[in-house]
Design a protein around this motif. Structure first.
Motif, PDB file in Angstrom:
ATOM      1  N   LEU A 647      79.297  16.628 -31.519  1.00 48.53           N
ATOM      2  CA  LEU A 647      78.355  16.415 -30.275  1.00 48.53           C
ATOM      3  C   LEU A 647      78.178  14.594 -30.054  1.00 48.53           C
ATOM      4  O   LEU A 647      78.596  14.481 -30.886  1.00 48.53           O
ATOM      5  CB  LEU A 647      76.833  16.984 -31.053  1.00 48.53           C
ATOM      6  N   ALA A 648      77.636  15.198 -29.025  1.00 49.00           N
ATOM      7  CA  ALA A 648      77.157  13.660 -27.771  1.00 49.00           C
ATOM      8  C   ALA A 648      76.432  13.691 -27.467  1.00 49.00           C
ATOM      9  O   ALA A 648      76.003  14.561 -26.536  1.00 49.00           O
ATOM     10  CB  ALA A 648      78.617  13.368 -27.614  1.00 49.00           C
ATOM     11  N   ARG A 649      76.334  12.585 -26.144  1.00 47.58           N
ATOM     12  CA  ARG A 649      75.475  12.529 -25.116  1.00 47.58           C
ATOM     13  C   ARG A 649      76.188  12.866 -23.751  1.00 47.58           C
ATOM     14  O   ARG A 649      77.374  12.039 -23.945  1.00 47.58           O
ATOM     15  CB  ARG A 649      74.127  10.698 -25.312  1.00 47.58           C
ATOM     16  N   VAL A 650      75.087  13.776 -23.013  1.00 51.10           N
ATOM     17  CA  VAL A 650      75.844  13.688 -21.709  1.00 51.10           C
ATOM     18  C   VAL A 650      76.068  11.935 -21.021  1.00 51.10           C
ATOM     19  O   VAL A 650      74.456  11.972 -20.943  1.00 51.10           O
ATOM     20  CB  VAL A 650      75.472  14.260 -20.801  1.00 51.10           C
ATOM     21  N   GLN A 651      77.304  11.653 -20.305  1.00 49.03           N
ATOM     22  CA  GLN A 651      76.661  10.778 -19.081  1.00 49.03           C
ATOM     23  C   GLN A 651      77.967  11.635 -17.867  1.00 49.03           C
ATOM     24  O   GLN A 651      78.671  10.874 -17.851  1.00 49.03           O
ATOM     25  CB  GLN A 651      77.347   9.247 -19.838  1.00 49.03           C
ATOM     26  N   ILE A 652      76.601  11.930 -17.099  1.00 50.05           N
ATOM     27  CA  ILE A 652      77.287  11.913 -15.798  1.00 50.05           C
ATOM     28  C   ILE A 652      78.341  10.686 -15.346  1.00 50.05           C
ATOM     29  O   ILE A 652      77.504   9.436 -14.199  1.00 50.05           O
ATOM     30  CB  ILE A 652      75.633  12.763 -14.973  1.00 50.05           C
ATOM     31  N   ASN A 653      79.194  10.634 -14.281  1.00 46.84           N
ATOM     32  CA  ASN A 653      79.049   9.404 -13.484  1.00 46.84           C
ATOM     33  C   ASN A 653      80.485   9.829 -12.792  1.00 46.84           C
ATOM     34  O   ASN A 653      80.614  11.451 -12.402  1.00 46.84           O
ATOM     35  CB  ASN A 653      80.018   8.411 -14.192  1.00 46.84           C
ATOM     36  N   GLU A 654      81.015   9.856 -11.754  1.00 46.54           N
ATOM     37  CA  GLU A 654      81.837   9.441 -10.156  1.00 46.54           C
ATOM     38  C   GLU A 654      82.942   9.476 -10.908  1.00 46.54           C
ATOM     39  O   GLU A 654      84.106   9.611 -10.621  1.00 46.54           O
ATOM     40  CB  GLU A 654      81.257   9.842  -9.130  1.00 46.54           C
ATOM     41  N   ASP A 655      83.016   8.649 -12.463  1.00 49.84           N
ATOM     42  CA  ASP A 655      84.183   7.936 -12.708  1.00 49.84           C
ATOM     43  C   ASP A 655      85.868   8.910 -13.175  1.00 49.84           C
ATOM     44  O   ASP A 655      87.116   8.682 -13.257  1.00 49.84           O
ATOM     45  CB  ASP A 655      83.939   7.271 -13.873  1.00 49.84           C
TER      46      ASP A 655
END
Ligand SMILES: Nc1nc2c(c(=O)[nH]1)N[C@H]1C(S)=C(S)[C@@H](COP(=O)(O)OP(=O)(O)OC[C@H]3O[C@@H](n4cnc5c(=O)[nH]c(N)nc54)[C@H](O)[C@@H]3O)O[C@H]1N2
Ligand SMILES: Nc1nc2c(c(=O)[nH]1)N[C@H]1C(S)=C(S)[C@@H](COP(=O)(O)OP(=O)(O)OC[C@H]3O[C@@H](n4cnc5c(=O)[nH]c(N)nc54)[C@H](O)[C@@H]3O)O[C@H]1N2
Ligand code: SF4
Ligand SMILES: [Mo]
Length: 884
Positions: A647-655
């Protein structure tokens, strides 16, 4: 042991990455002052965020202070005897291959040398392997195929002198930060220099890139072969160099032709044709090219082939052995290179000698006076842990590595250790995921306490020196190993009393019967006095009669260590990753490092300012993928592969490339509830090197919908039961816990009071309809803890609340605003911390840029101090500036 007089500045080496920066430690009234060494040729006075925070890792908190057997404190004598007897009994009953050592590129050369000598020379098994298997074994195999020896041809200065630097599968800005800074400085001096980054994701390193090829994961081989084919068609090969110094050219070229022309390469690599031709053209016209490669190449099921395809390019153009040119495998760990020198990998013997050559076995056997020396290689790391699981290996001694976290298929590794008859662990730290599986724990001296040598990425040997007394009863690793060897009956062969003796023996073996056929030769140090060892200055090997001052660059004469003396080009047929995505597991899981943490966080995890950049485990995902899979930024998600889940935190980016996810390798059970990414990684390895494919496991991602989510900031460490997700970060004046749970306590305030165990002075707010609960507890007017709970991840920023832990008594206004989590006027939320040295957050930086119309990194530094410390955050500052 040289526990040198306090207050004399001690010159030593940073214990983290393979750049090998020199640091100077001076005793001050309270602790130690750390300074970068201006004279050390690796860093010339620079340090990165991790190195700069070293003085903050020196306390004894959670150190392993004495031997422990079966959960109880033991004397050294009892613990060492128990290790000895258990190993002896198992060897007598099941043979020497029923025992194993699993060691580490974080041991010093002297430790490594004696561990290898004991296992291969005297126990008589090849079963000693190292975490370098997960790291450098691919580069080792490729070097041997191409050069006939595991030898890095270049120096850091070559990188600076290059006109083109290609970074392949290397997040240089974060993983080799000081070299990255040197590269930036070099380009500033010579603006004509070009930098190309080849990495499926956009990283901080791309900040310096003139061109970024975001190729599809695992497609590097197609690119290199395509380039070789292109150079042939453009008549850009160095035929006279090939004629004089290279073999295997025709076969290599023949297979490279199959890569096709630029449109085909572009298709295979998933990038626009224009970018491929730009890169090919740049490579063609730039003689002085250094190609730096790291885990994006090494950690692959076809890594050795990829590395050789890359080396082929340098051989075919004669770009090797000359200033500003060469392939450059940068090492990860501080002594990854030293481990290779002593033969710490299961398939090596010692001092660059191999089991494949019976003459070598004979040479080492006579030198060590070891008639029962192992005759064949041992098991490579992944196989070794499978053999432990199968009960074929019954006792394992783990030194300086945390395999329950860092090996692929980590749940299976842990089960194997739990089932193993005898697990011995030498570590400096008491509580790690691996020490939790140990039957016998042996306290090793840590950085600052131990004495010896390490070798960095450019073959430079430097002294690591002690400036601290040992913690508790900790001993140097070489001493611990030697004590067991003596008890096993080899007292004469392991009679060392200090590290210098071991170093001399190692140096002497490197020159023993070495008529220049072996690259590794430091025979000039065979008779080094103890005093000269003490004052040894950083020097690049070989150091021998021909090169008494060391050697900056290898292969300058076009002679290699193969039987013919010629370098070998290899015919490469590129392969994609072993496992492909499908409907069930549609994403490629990419894993790697973040700027401020070191591996499994046993040391960096206790430094508050290193925990601010990324305070919890995360999954990076491309914005379109997040939309399709209903994942919100900042929400929690579950990742699953055929092997395990996390489980982990979602980080949205365009990378990220669409279809790829990135997860850091750092979090263990010590810091989070279920965030060991290696539980998911497939135990698939390169057939030649045995290095795991840690960058390409098929996975699926699903949003997590716990009943509640929350965070707690507390002055004291707390314990939470019955959570679904829990990530802890030590932040100096307070602990930060990010939480989620499936079971809602019947009364929130009882829950909070129970956890904190304090009843005095609470203020609380509850809204059952929305599932919100907020509480703050003060003791004598000082903030003790805050609890924030909500139905989902929409929770206030933590930063202002966190800042209140630095204050003594809270002001009336602060108390009034506690439960709204923001100060009276405006928002004092600095945002995610970007500059670890000065604690400057993203929002503070953005505000400063907008309000003052700042246009340069220097101007941001003047306004906010961000980027004016170690400089590790400059790449991120530039991106923030671009966005603004
Ligand atoms: N901060 C920090 N620095 C460290 C360490 C640390 O733990 N923390 N550890 C040290 C160690 S031991 C090591 S080995 C080094 C590792 O140093 P690096 O290899 O630079 O670090 P990683 O983040 O593992 O991976 C590098 C890059 O490979 C890319 N990659 C993934 N798949 C592919 C692919 O198919 N092709 C290409 N071309 N690239 C790909 C990833 O996106 C990633 O950006 O770092 C050392 N330095
Ligand atoms: N998914 C995924 N997995 C990976 C990677 C990846 O990119 N992705 N990278 C791989 C790579 S390249 C590497 S190098 C490994 C690193 O993985 P590990 O080696 O498992 O990680 P560390 O946290 O560095 O573990 C070192 C241990 O040694 C202890 N220690 C420190 N100094 C000493 C000492 O002097 N003596 C002794 N006895 N103990 C000491 C520390 O407290 C710690 O417990 O992880 C590998 N695993
Ligand atoms: S770059 Fe940073 S981590 Fe690596 S040796 Fe230098 S200071 Fe240490
Ligand atoms: Mo590594």
């Amino acid at each position: 042991m040289s526990a040198t007089t306090p207050s004399t500045p001690i010159h030593t080496i940073c214990p983290y990455c393979g750049v090998g920066c020199g640091v100077i430690m001076t005793r001050i009234t309270k602790g130690y002052q750390l300074k970068a060494d201006n004279q050390h040729p690796a860093n010339f006075g620079k340090l990165c965020s991790k190195g700069a925070a070293l003085a903050e890792t020196l306390d004894d908190g959670d150190r392993l202070l004495y031997p422990i057997t079966k959960g109880k404190r033991a004397t050294w004598d009892a613990a060492l005897s128990e290790v000895t007897h258990t190993f002896q009994r198992i060897i007598a009953e099941h043979g020497p291959d029923a025992v194993a050592f699993y060691v580490s590129g974080q041991l010093l050369t002297e430790d490594y040398y004696v561990a290898n000598k004991l296992m291969k020379g005297f126990i008589g098994s090849g079963n000693i392997d190292t975490n370098s298997r997960l790291c450098m074994s691919t580069a080792v195999a490729a070097h041997k195929r191409a050069f006939g020896a595991d030898a890095v041809p270049v120096s850091y200065e070559d990188m600076e002198a290059a006109d083109l630097v290609v970074l392949i599968g290397s997040n240089y800005a974060w993983a080799h930060p000081v070299l990255y800074q040197r590269l930036m400085a070099a380009r500033k001096m010579r603006p004509g220099m070009r930098v190309v980054v080849i990495d499926p994701r956009r990283t901080a390193t791309c900040d310096i890139a003139d061109l970024h090829l975001a190729i599809s994961p695992g497609s590097d081989g197609f690119l290199f072969n395509g380039l070789l084919n292109y150079l042939r068609r453009e008549d850009a090969l160095n035929l006279s160099y090939i004629e004089a110094h290279v073999e295997g050219f025709s076969a290599a070229l023949h297979t490279a032709r199959l890569a096709g022309s630029i449109p085909e390469v572009a298709l295979n690599c998933g990038v626009p044709e224009a970018q491929i031709s730009e890169f090919f053209h740049l490579f063609l016209r730039t003689e002085r090219t250094v190609s730096i490669f790291s885990q994006g190449i090494n950690q692959s099921s076809s890594g050795v082939d990829k590395a050789n395809a890359l080396i082929n390019l340098h051989l075919a153009t004669g770009r090797i052995g000359k200033p500003g040119m060469g392939p450059f495998s940068v090492t990860g760990q501080p002594n990854a290179m030293g481990g290779r020198e002593v033969g710490g990998l299961a398939n090596q013997l010692a001092a660059h000698m191999d089991f494949t050559d019976p003459g070598h076995i004979d040479t080492v056997s006579r030198f060590w006076n070891a008639p029962h020396i192992a005759q064949k290689p041992g098991l490579k790391a992944v196989e070794m842990f499978q053999a432990i699981a199968d009960g074929k290996i019954r006792a394992v001694w783990i030194m300086g590595t945390n395999p329950a976290v860092s090996l692929p298929d980590a749940d299976r590794v842990r089960q194997a250790l739990q089932a193993c008859e005898c697990v011995v662990v030498s570590d400096c730290v008491r509580h790690t995921d691996t020490t939790a599986c140990a039957d016998i724990l042996l306290p090793a001296m840590g950085w600052g306490e131990k004495d010896g040598t390490v070798t960095n990425s450019e073959r430079r040997i430097s002294r690591q020196r002690a400036f601290l007394p040992p913690a508790g009863e900790a001993q140097p690793d070489w001493w611990i190993i030697t004590q067991v060897a003596q008890r096993m009956g080899w007292a004469a062969e392991f009679s060392y009393t200090r590290a210098a003796q071991i170093f001399r023996e190692h140096a002497s073996l490197s020159g023993f019967e070495n008529l220049t056929q072996r690259a590794f030769d430091i025979s000039a140090f065979a008779d080094l006095s103890d005093n000269d060892y003490e004052t040894l200055q950083p020097v690049q090997w070989p150091v021998n009669a021909a090169h008494p001052q060391g050697s900056q660059r290898l292969f300058t004469d076009g002679k290699f260590f193969t039987p013919s003396g010629k370098a070998q080009m290899w015919p490469i047929t590129p392969r994609m990753p072993a496992q492909t995505t499908d409907a069930e597991f549609p994403f490629v899981l990419n894993t790697g490092r973040i700027r401020d943490q070191w591996h499994t966080m046993t040391r960096t995890g206790k430094v508050p300012r290193l925990n601010t950049h990324y305070p919890e485990p995360f999954i990076e995902i491309h914005v379109t993928d997040a939309l399709v899979h209903h994942l919100a930024n900042g929400s929690l998600a579950e990742l699953r592969s055929r092997h395990g889940k996390m489980l982990a935190r979602v980080q949205i980016n365009e990378d990220q490339r669409p279809g790829s996810l990135f997860v850091p390798m750092h979090w263990s059970d010590v810091f989070a509830q279920a965030a060991r990414v290696d539980a998911l990684v497939a135990p698939i390895t390169d057939p030649i090197s045995g290095q795991p494919e840690s960058k390409h496991t098929p996975v699926c991602i699903t949003p997590l919908h716990p009943t509640w989510q929350g965070f707690v900031l507390s002055r004291t460490a707390l314990h939470f039961d019955d959570t679904r997700y829990c990530a802890a970060a030590c932040c100096g004046t307070y602990w930060r816990y990010e939480l989620a749970g499936d079971h809602r306590p019947s009364v929130w305030s009882d829950w909070a009071h129970d956890i904190l165990g304090l009843s005095a002075d609470w203020s609380e707010y509850r809204d059952d309809a929305s599932g919100r609960y907020r509480a703050a507890c003060l003791v004598d007017g000082q903030l003790q803890a805050v609890f924030f709970v909500a139905a989902d991840h929409h929770l206030p920023a933590r930063e202002w609340l966190a800042s209140l832990f630095k204050s003594g008594q809270l002001t009336a206004s602060e108390r009034t605003h506690l439960l709204s989590a923001r100060p009276a006027r405006g928002s004092a939320d600095p945002g995610r911390i970007i500059c670890a040295c000065h604690g400057v957050g993203e929002k503070t930086i953005l505000n400063a840029i907008h309000q003052n119309k700042l246009t340069s990194i220097e101007a941001i530094g003047l306004r906010t101090q961000a980027g004016t410390g170690c400089g590790s955050c400059v790449a991120e500052l530039r991106r923030i500036l671009e966005r603004a």
